[in-house]
Design a protein around this motif. Structure first.
Motif, mmCIF file in Angstrom:
data_model
loop_
_atom_site.group_PDB
_atom_site.id
_atom_site.type_symbol
_atom_site.label_atom_id
_atom_site.label_comp_id
_atom_site.label_asym_id
_atom_site.label_seq_id
_atom_site.Cartn_x
_atom_site.Cartn_y
_atom_site.Cartn_z
ATOM 1 N N ASP A 270 49.008 75.627 -11.836
ATOM 2 C CA ASP A 270 48.012 74.616 -12.182
ATOM 3 C C ASP A 270 46.617 75.146 -11.931
ATOM 4 N N ARG A 271 45.645 74.395 -12.431
ATOM 5 C CA ARG A 271 44.244 74.797 -12.325
ATOM 6 C C ARG A 271 43.808 74.836 -10.867
ATOM 7 N N PHE A 272 43.081 75.901 -10.525
ATOM 8 C CA PHE A 272 42.565 76.023 -9.161
ATOM 9 C C PHE A 272 41.333 75.145 -9.012
ATOM 10 N N MET A 273 41.312 74.356 -7.932
ATOM 11 C CA MET A 273 40.170 73.497 -7.633
ATOM 12 C C MET A 273 39.794 73.679 -6.174
ATOM 13 N N GLY A 274 38.545 74.065 -5.962
ATOM 14 C CA GLY A 274 38.084 74.308 -4.603
ATOM 15 C C GLY A 274 38.130 73.081 -3.725
ATOM 16 N N VAL A 275 37.853 71.908 -4.316
ATOM 17 C CA VAL A 275 37.844 70.688 -3.526
ATOM 18 C C VAL A 275 39.247 70.344 -3.021
ATOM 19 N N ARG A 276 40.262 70.708 -3.786
ATOM 20 C CA ARG A 276 41.628 70.439 -3.342
ATOM 21 C C ARG A 276 42.080 71.434 -2.279
ATOM 22 N N ILE A 277 41.554 72.641 -2.330
ATOM 23 C CA ILE A 277 41.828 73.573 -1.244
ATOM 24 C C ILE A 277 41.229 73.049 0.059
ATOM 25 N N VAL A 278 40.018 72.491 -0.047
ATOM 26 C CA VAL A 278 39.392 71.886 1.133
ATOM 27 C C VAL A 278 40.237 70.719 1.644
ATOM 28 N N ALA A 279 40.772 69.916 0.707
ATOM 29 C CA ALA A 279 41.629 68.793 1.110
ATOM 30 C C ALA A 279 42.891 69.282 1.817
ATOM 31 N N ALA A 280 43.481 70.369 1.323
ATOM 32 C CA ALA A 280 44.666 70.926 1.984
ATOM 33 C C ALA A 280 44.335 71.438 3.388
ATOM 34 N N ILE A 281 43.144 72.027 3.536
ATOM 35 C CA ILE A 281 42.724 72.480 4.870
ATOM 36 C C ILE A 281 42.538 71.288 5.797
ATOM 37 N N PHE A 282 41.971 70.200 5.266
ATOM 38 C CA PHE A 282 41.834 68.982 6.064
ATOM 39 C C PHE A 282 43.201 68.463 6.524
#
Length: 493
Positions: A270-282
């Motif tokens: 799927d498309r890479f989204m920086g905001v979702r990477i931040v959400a996963a880190i959260f």
């Protein structure tokens, strides 16, 4: 496209070559010499909106047929530029001549514009009413998801005080999934205009599994793995409720959204989204902080590990479903969930029996089993799954996901009055971080484009408001002088 010469005297009907041929007796001029005349080119463009408005006052033939004997805008341009033999259209729109000759078409245009405006207003009204209905149903679905999910969690916690058998409770609640397809068929009978028999509807929904339908091979290769994942997800969740409080369980299960994104990014590309990477880190940071809130005791660590495992199984279930089966319609999803109940009855029933005789999950007699709690938990869990799978038919999917987040404060309030939970600063920060990560994962893929467009529109509006304000200030004094002059002229009269 036909090409004709410029009509001048006897050379009117003579054929011309393709393209634009320069007149031999007229020398070309610079654009700067004819710049005032070139401004007339703006009347050459016929807007589509003007054509639509003219349909009420002029026939289609008038827009497509040429007028012979009248001086057209093309001829004016050709006189100015010194070229001839150019005919881009069979006819041109003579806006000035038409408006001077007859004012009736202008009135017809105004009427047509008013009718068009009325249609637009009606369409906007219908759209707004539809959106309001969708939002209203969305609020109802959100409340239903929140109450059913938090209610089932609290009822499971209450059940384990009398009936300590999480796997048996999972097996009992999964059997209720068999009602999915019958309930869907009832909705189909009441709503659909073309009613089908249960057998016909079943065969149509079976196409989801392939051309051959639901065969024995398909059952073991496509349905059985999801049945195992479904059982593990619910069992680990219920077993975690025995170890830790329901607030921590509900907030940690929200991490499954982050796990879905990570697996989709790795497996489904799927498309890479920086905001979702931040959400996963959260989400990961919230899990660590939640573990630290209780001092890393073995009891709480095991409970948190069970919830994280349940969220991982739920994420794996969703990603594999999309990978192997794709997207399913409502009838196909209902049939699939009913098939999971069949798998549960046929192949999982032996496990509670084994656990009972090995006294892992043992009760003295069936009379002490709290059947009311078991049935209530199963009904609430069935309601939650119905709203989660079929709620998108009446509202937005984002609103449905909000119901899961709202169950966290509901469970926190209940735990505050019914248990000895301590809401220290670390636990509160962990809850906020996980909830924020969950909300970030709800953002659509094009959210950044929407934000850029919104900021651009705001900048344009500010730039437009500033010149208008300056113009009003500058025109204040001349307006006053104009107002005083008519009074003097009135005295002259």
């Amino acid at each position: 496209m036909g090409i004709r010469e410029f009509p001048s005297g006897s050379a009117r009907g003579k054929a011309a070559t393709l393209g634009m041929r320069r007149s031999p007796d007229v020398s070309p001029r610079r654009l700067s010499d004819i710049s005032p005349q070139l401004r007339q080119l703006k009347y050459l463009v016929v807007d589509e909106a003007i054509k639509e408005d003219l349909k009420a006052s002029r026939s289609v033939e008038d827009l497509t047929s040429a007028s012979v004997g009248l001086t057209s805008i093309e001829e004016r341009i050709l006189r100015i530029t010194g070229y001839y033999g150019y005919q881009p259209w069979a006819a041109s729109y003579k806006r000035d001549e038409r408006s001077r000759e007859s004012p009736a078409p202008a009135e017809a245009q105004m009427q047509a514009g008013a009718e068009g405006g009325g249609r637009v207003n009606r369409c906007c009204w219908k759209c707004s009413v539809t959106q309001l209905k969708k939002i209203f149903w969305g609020v109802a679905v959100v409340l239903g998801v929140c109450s059913s999910w938090s209610g089932s969690t609290q009822l499971a916690k209450l059940t384990f005080k009398k009936f300590d058998a999480p796997f048996t409770l999972t097996w009992f609640a999964t059997n209720w999934n068999f009602l999915f397809f019958p309930l869907y068929y009832l909705g189909h009978v009441f709503k659909s205009a073309e009613k089908q028999s249960p057998k016909e509807r079943y065969r149509e929904c079976c196409r989801f599994f392939g051309d051959n339908g639901l065969t024995l091979k398909v059952f073991f290769t496509k349905a059985a793995p999801f049945g195992v994942l479904w059982t593990l997800t619910n069992y680990l969740y219920l077993h975690a409720i025995k170890k830790i409080n329901t607030t921590d369980v509900s907030v940690l299960f929200c991490c499954n959204k982050a796990f879905v994104f990570l697996l989709s990014w790795i497996v489904l590309r799927d498309r890479f989204m920086g905001v979702r990477i931040v959400a996963a880190i959260f989400a990961i940071a919230g899990i660590v902080m939640m573990t630290y809130a209780d001092g890393f005791h073995s009891h709480s660590v095991i409970g948190i590990a069970l919830v994280v495992g349940s969220a991982s199984m739920s994420a794996l279930y969703k990603v594999l479903f999309k990978l192997l089966l794709g997207s399913a319609k409502f009838g196909e999803a209902a049939l699939f969930l009913s098939v999971l109940a069949v798998f549960n009855v046929l192949f999982v029933t032996c496990i509670p029996v084994i656990l009972y005789f090995t006294k892992v999950e043992y009760w003295i007699s069936f009379d002490i089993v709290p059947w009311g709690n078991l049935c209530g938990f199963s009904v609430l869990l069935l309601t939650f799954n119905i709203l989660l799978n079929f709620g998108i038919a009446i509202t937005y999917p984002t609103l449905i996901s909000l119901g899961i987040v709202l169950s966290v404060p509901v469970n926190a309030v209940v735990d505050h009055y019914t248990s000895e939970i301590v809401f220290n600063s670390v636990r509160v920060i962990a809850i906020i971080i996980i909830g924020l990560g969950f909300l970030l994962l709800l953002l659509p893929e094009e959210w950044d484009v929407w934000v850029i467009k919104l900021l651009t529109r705001l900048k344009v509006r500010k730039k437009e408001e500033i010149p208008e304000g300056n113009g009003d200030i500058a025109s204040g004094l001349p307006n006053k002088s104009r107002r005083t002059r008519p009074s003097m002229s009135s005295f002259a009269h």
